[in-house]
Write a protein that holds these residues in place. Structure first.
Motif, PDB file in Angstrom:
ATOM      1  N   ASP A 190       2.491   3.442   0.579  1.00 39.37           N
ATOM      2  CA  ASP A 190       3.414   2.443   0.064  1.00 39.37           C
ATOM      3  C   ASP A 190       2.790   1.057   0.106  1.00 39.37           C
ATOM      4  OD1 ASP A 190       5.260   4.431  -0.387  1.00 39.37           O
ATOM      5  OD2 ASP A 190       6.402   4.027   1.434  1.00 39.37           O
ATOM      6  N   TYR A 191       2.100   0.760   1.185  1.00 44.52           N
ATOM      7  CA  TYR A 191       1.436  -0.530   1.342  1.00 44.52           C
ATOM      8  C   TYR A 191       0.402  -0.736   0.236  1.00 44.52           C
ATOM      9  CZ  TYR A 191      -2.061  -3.727   3.268  1.00 44.52           C
ATOM     10  OH  TYR A 191      -2.969  -4.727   3.427  1.00 44.52           O
ATOM     11  N   LEU A 192      -0.406   0.271  -0.039  1.00 51.28           N
ATOM     12  CA  LEU A 192      -1.427   0.156  -1.073  1.00 51.28           C
ATOM     13  C   LEU A 192      -0.795   0.024  -2.453  1.00 51.28           C
ATOM     14  CD1 LEU A 192      -4.166   2.648   0.146  1.00 51.28           C
ATOM     15  CD2 LEU A 192      -4.158   0.165   0.294  1.00 51.28           C
ATOM     16  N   ASN A 193       0.268   0.768  -2.716  1.00 52.93           N
ATOM     17  CA  ASN A 193       0.949   0.643  -4.003  1.00 52.93           C
ATOM     18  C   ASN A 193       1.523  -0.754  -4.186  1.00 52.93           C
ATOM     19  OD1 ASN A 193       0.413   3.183  -5.036  1.00 52.93           O
ATOM     20  ND2 ASN A 193       2.227   4.089  -4.114  1.00 52.93           N
ATOM     21  N   ASP A 194       2.096  -1.311  -3.123  1.00 47.87           N
ATOM     22  CA  ASP A 194       2.618  -2.674  -3.185  1.00 47.87           C
ATOM     23  C   ASP A 194       1.493  -3.666  -3.476  1.00 47.87           C
ATOM     24  OD1 ASP A 194       5.134  -1.694  -2.633  1.00 47.87           O
ATOM     25  OD2 ASP A 194       5.113  -2.323  -0.531  1.00 47.87           O
TER      26      ASP A 194
END
Length: 102
Positions: free
Chosen positions: A12-16
């Motif tokens: 999720d962090y990388l997608n954000d």
């Protein structure tokens, strides 16, 4: 201080982080950017990216085709994107702004 992420939170962090990088597209576990640069800008960008990539110990693919610069970051072997690769993409964006500034 280093923060540890579980695989779900990391994803999720990388997608954000990727969502903040306009112009980059995701292809599996790679991200890609195509730019309309002249030969001088391409050379300057390549040099700047090499410095950052060496510091991060990463190897982006940068190529020139039909007057366009294509950049690919990530592994094509199924390994997931890393924080370093997303950071490299952000630094590439900084370099693009620097070489295209009037």
């Amino acid at each position: 201080m280093r923060v540890l992420f579980s695989s779900r939170q990391k994803h999720d962090y990388l997608n954000d982080a990727l969502a903040l990088l306009s112009g980059w597209t995701r292809e599996g576990e790679q991200i890609r950017r195509t730019l309309a640069l002249d030969d001088t800008q391409h050379a300057a960008l390549t040099e700047r990216v090499a410095v950052v990539a060496d510091a991060l110990r990463l190897r982006p693919e940068i190529s020139r085709r039909a007057g366009r610069t294509q950049i690919r970051v990530g592994h094509g072997d199924g390994d997931p994107l890393t924080e370093g690769e997303v950071l490299l993409a952000a630094r590439i964006e900084d370099a693009v702004r620097a070489v295209t500034a009037p």
